[in-house]
Design a protein around this motif. Structure first.
Motif, mmCIF file in Angstrom:
data_model
loop_
_atom_site.group_PDB
_atom_site.id
_atom_site.type_symbol
_atom_site.label_atom_id
_atom_site.label_comp_id
_atom_site.label_asym_id
_atom_site.label_seq_id
_atom_site.Cartn_x
_atom_site.Cartn_y
_atom_site.Cartn_z
ATOM 1 N N ASN A 13 -4.546 25.556 54.842
ATOM 2 C CA ASN A 13 -3.218 26.134 55.039
ATOM 3 C C ASN A 13 -3.351 27.654 55.161
ATOM 4 O OD1 ASN A 13 -0.590 27.001 54.947
ATOM 5 N ND2 ASN A 13 0.031 25.476 53.414
ATOM 6 N N PRO A 14 -3.085 28.204 56.330
ATOM 7 C CA PRO A 14 -3.253 29.650 56.516
ATOM 8 C C PRO A 14 -2.285 30.474 55.685
ATOM 9 C CG PRO A 14 -2.159 28.695 58.405
ATOM 10 C CD PRO A 14 -2.594 27.546 57.535
ATOM 11 N N GLU A 15 -1.197 29.865 55.196
ATOM 12 C CA GLU A 15 -0.244 30.573 54.361
ATOM 13 C C GLU A 15 -0.067 29.800 53.071
ATOM 14 O OE1 GLU A 15 3.315 31.145 56.546
ATOM 15 O OE2 GLU A 15 2.389 32.360 58.094
ATOM 16 N N PRO A 16 -1.023 29.929 52.136
ATOM 17 C CA PRO A 16 -0.993 29.131 50.913
ATOM 18 C C PRO A 16 0.162 29.515 50.010
ATOM 19 C CG PRO A 16 -2.686 30.805 50.775
ATOM 20 C CD PRO A 16 -2.164 30.836 52.180
ATOM 21 N N PRO A 17 0.597 28.585 49.149
ATOM 22 C CA PRO A 17 1.657 28.913 48.204
ATOM 23 C C PRO A 17 1.174 29.910 47.166
ATOM 24 C CG PRO A 17 0.706 26.770 47.722
ATOM 25 C CD PRO A 17 0.125 27.215 49.025
ATOM 26 N N ALA A 18 2.119 30.544 46.494
ATOM 27 C CA ALA A 18 1.761 31.514 45.468
ATOM 28 C C ALA A 18 1.103 30.801 44.291
ATOM 29 C CB ALA A 18 3.024 32.239 45.002
ATOM 30 N N PRO A 19 0.165 31.466 43.604
ATOM 31 C CA PRO A 19 -0.481 30.849 42.446
ATOM 32 C C PRO A 19 0.519 30.462 41.371
ATOM 33 C CG PRO A 19 -1.623 32.850 43.130
ATOM 34 C CD PRO A 19 -0.346 32.804 43.897
ATOM 35 N N LEU A 20 0.224 29.412 40.642
ATOM 36 C CA LEU A 20 1.104 28.964 39.578
ATOM 37 C C LEU A 20 1.015 29.918 38.386
ATOM 38 C CD1 LEU A 20 0.194 25.219 39.798
ATOM 39 C CD2 LEU A 20 2.315 26.278 40.545
ATOM 40 N N ALA A 21 2.098 30.030 37.678
ATOM 41 C CA ALA A 21 2.128 30.939 36.541
ATOM 42 C C ALA A 21 1.951 30.176 35.228
ATOM 43 C CB ALA A 21 3.461 31.694 36.530
ATOM 44 N N ALA B 89 -9.506 24.593 40.551
ATOM 45 C CA ALA B 89 -9.799 25.977 40.187
ATOM 46 C C ALA B 89 -10.235 26.789 41.398
ATOM 47 C CB ALA B 89 -10.897 26.007 39.114
ATOM 48 N N LEU B 90 -11.065 26.180 42.252
ATOM 49 C CA LEU B 90 -11.519 26.863 43.460
ATOM 50 C C LEU B 90 -10.342 27.244 44.350
ATOM 51 C CD1 LEU B 90 -13.959 27.721 45.225
ATOM 52 C CD2 LEU B 90 -13.858 25.450 46.247
ATOM 53 N N LEU B 91 -9.419 26.308 44.533
ATOM 54 C CA LEU B 91 -8.247 26.570 45.370
ATOM 55 C C LEU B 91 -7.323 27.598 44.736
ATOM 56 C CD1 LEU B 91 -7.498 22.889 46.446
ATOM 57 C CD2 LEU B 91 -8.401 24.704 47.909
ATOM 58 N N GLN B 92 -7.128 27.477 43.426
ATOM 59 C CA GLN B 92 -6.225 28.395 42.736
ATOM 60 C C GLN B 92 -6.762 29.824 42.765
ATOM 61 O OE1 GLN B 92 -3.345 27.754 41.973
ATOM 62 N NE2 GLN B 92 -2.609 28.917 40.216
ATOM 63 N N ILE B 93 -8.051 29.980 42.513
ATOM 64 C CA ILE B 93 -8.647 31.308 42.571
ATOM 65 C C ILE B 93 -8.636 31.828 44.009
ATOM 66 C CG2 ILE B 93 -10.793 32.605 42.281
ATOM 67 C CD1 ILE B 93 -9.246 32.034 39.698
ATOM 68 N N GLY B 94 -8.776 30.922 44.982
ATOM 69 C CA GLY B 94 -8.682 31.333 46.383
ATOM 70 C C GLY B 94 -7.335 31.944 46.699
ATOM 71 N N LEU B 95 -6.260 31.376 46.134
ATOM 72 C CA LEU B 95 -4.925 31.940 46.342
ATOM 73 C C LEU B 95 -4.814 33.319 45.711
ATOM 74 C CD1 LEU B 95 -2.715 28.791 45.604
ATOM 75 C CD2 LEU B 95 -3.690 29.544 47.777
ATOM 76 N N ILE B 96 -5.382 33.470 44.538
ATOM 77 C CA ILE B 96 -5.331 34.763 43.853
ATOM 78 C C ILE B 96 -6.147 35.803 44.624
ATOM 79 C CG2 ILE B 96 -5.933 35.972 41.717
ATOM 80 C CD1 ILE B 96 -5.405 33.290 40.260
ATOM 81 N N ARG B 97 -7.318 35.385 45.143
ATOM 82 C CA ARG B 97 -8.133 36.294 45.961
ATOM 83 C C ARG B 97 -7.361 36.751 47.206
ATOM 84 N NH1 ARG B 97 -13.736 36.490 45.736
ATOM 85 N NH2 ARG B 97 -13.793 36.514 48.024
ATOM 86 N N ALA B 98 -6.650 35.804 47.827
ATOM 87 C CA ALA B 98 -5.893 36.152 49.027
ATOM 88 C C ALA B 98 -4.816 37.185 48.723
ATOM 89 C CB ALA B 98 -5.276 34.901 49.634
ATOM 90 N N GLU B 99 -4.212 37.080 47.536
ATOM 91 C CA GLU B 99 -3.149 38.021 47.163
ATOM 92 C C GLU B 99 -3.652 39.453 47.055
ATOM 93 O OE1 GLU B 99 -1.051 36.906 43.653
ATOM 94 O OE2 GLU B 99 0.498 35.905 44.847
ATOM 95 N N VAL B 100 -4.923 39.610 46.692
ATOM 96 C CA VAL B 100 -5.468 40.965 46.550
ATOM 97 C C VAL B 100 -6.297 41.374 47.760
ATOM 98 C CG1 VAL B 100 -5.437 40.838 44.039
ATOM 99 C CG2 VAL B 100 -7.506 40.157 45.285
ATOM 100 N N GLY B 101 -6.228 40.566 48.826
ATOM 101 C CA GLY B 101 -6.864 40.941 50.080
ATOM 102 C C GLY B 101 -8.320 40.556 50.216
ATOM 103 N N LEU B 102 -8.810 39.672 49.366
ATOM 104 C CA LEU B 102 -10.194 39.221 49.479
ATOM 105 C C LEU B 102 -10.306 38.015 50.402
ATOM 106 C CD1 LEU B 102 -11.307 39.494 45.742
ATOM 107 C CD2 LEU B 102 -11.937 41.013 47.633
#
Length: 323
Positions: free
Chosen positions: A27-35, A77-90
């Motif tokens: 998904n090129p536009e992943p959902p925001a990480p869960l809180a 965990a891999l997917l969730q961290i991927g979303l967090i990485r995307a948020e910071v531009g990684l």
């Protein structure tokens, strides 16, 4: 059996997993990480609420499957961290989720595939999260060109979800001139053509699947996740029987439990290579429920107590093969 959409829920059991993961976020536009995840399973931080929470609770309720639970959490965990990485531009690393499930019948392969489909949908990997379950007859045609057409049709049905091929090794049993080879070649091409749109899971007996993967040089490298499903112990099978009975609002009397335990021990020893595990337990339990109904009806009582209606007695467990 024809290809069909299967609901992605159920309970299952037991499993062992290899640690090969080289997992493409589809998904090129992943959902925001869960809180604020909550520690729910073995100290693992997973969501406490919502659909993801339901998925992990269902996983926790399974008998056995400890290694499977670990690998599902690793993928999450891999997917969730991927979303967090995307948020910071990684960058997000390329990922491939095609899998091979190896094990005897009744060891939870289809149920795990259903749960994986739900997880991938919730994490944005798959758009629909449905499961299409097929076997050789659904893919292999009767004349040249027919097989490729049938196989492509099944792939298209699986777009947005998982294509689950049971007894996948049967596609290679007929040799070079068999149309099964055409199905394999078509699947390999589809994995390239639709690699961001569906996940392919091949399932079957362990030895046969190892041999099958060598029939096409493009196969082994395309399935980085291998999951081994071992047979259940007698203790695990008894726990499965108890859970299945409770789901149906029945109970096994202590004498019935003893009889079933002895029978399962003997069956595992006699038929180790073909014993169908949880499937055998389910069939045995359902047959016993039918026998209990006949026994109760033949008593011709005016009323039946709730306990009597729920209890499976030893005489209900007719454990010979013919009845």
């Amino acid at each position: 059996m024809s290809g069909r959409v299967i609901a992605t829920s159920d309970n299952a059991t037991g499993g062992k997993i290899s640690r090969q993961i080289n997992v493409v976020l589809r998904n090129p536009e992943p959902p925001a990480p869960l809180a604020e995840p909550e520690q729910l399973v073995g100290g693992k931080p997973v969501p406490a609420t919502g659909k993801l929470g339901d998925i992990f609770r269902e996983l926790e309720q399974m008998v056995g499957l400890e290694c499977v639970k670990d690998i599902v959490f690793e993928v999450y965990a891999l997917l969730q961290i991927g979303l967090i990485r995307a948020e910071v531009g990684l960058l997000q690393s390329a990922q491939v989720f095609h899998m091979v499930f190896k094990g005897n019948p009744g060891t939870g392969k289809t149920t795990v595939a259903r749960i994986v489909a739900r997880l991938f949908q919730e994490m944005g990997v798959l758009s629909k999260g449905h499961l299409i379950e097929v076997e050789r007859a659904d893919l292999v045609g009767e004349y040249i060109g027919h097989t490729a057409l049938k196989t492509r049709e099944m792939v298209k049905k699986a777009i947005g979800g998982i294509l689950f091929i049971d007894e996948a090794y049967s596609l290679a049993r007929g040799g070079e001139k068999d149309f099964g080879k055409e199905a394999i070649d078509t699947l390999v091409k589809a994995m390239e053509d639709y690699k961001n749109q569906f996940v392919l899971i091949l399932a079957g007996y362990q030895d046969e699947m190892e041999t099958f993967l060598q029939t096409n040089p493009g196969l082994p490298s395309r399935f980085p996740i291998h999951i081994e499903f071992p047979d259940y112990s007698v203790d695990q099978l008894m726990l499965i029987a108890d859970l299945m009975a409770k789901e149906r609002q029945y109970v096994l009397s202590p004498q019935s439990e003893q009889k079933l335990r002895q029978h399962l021990t003997q069956e595992k020893q006699k038929f180790a290579e073909i014993f169908s595990n949880a499937r055998y337990v389910r069939n045995t339990l359902e047959k016993s429920i039918r026998h209990q109904a006949v026994r109760l009806l033949q008593q011709q009582l005016q009323t039946y107590s709730k306990q009597e209606l729920m209890t499976l007695r030893p005489e209900d467990l007719r454990l010979d093969k013919k009845k």
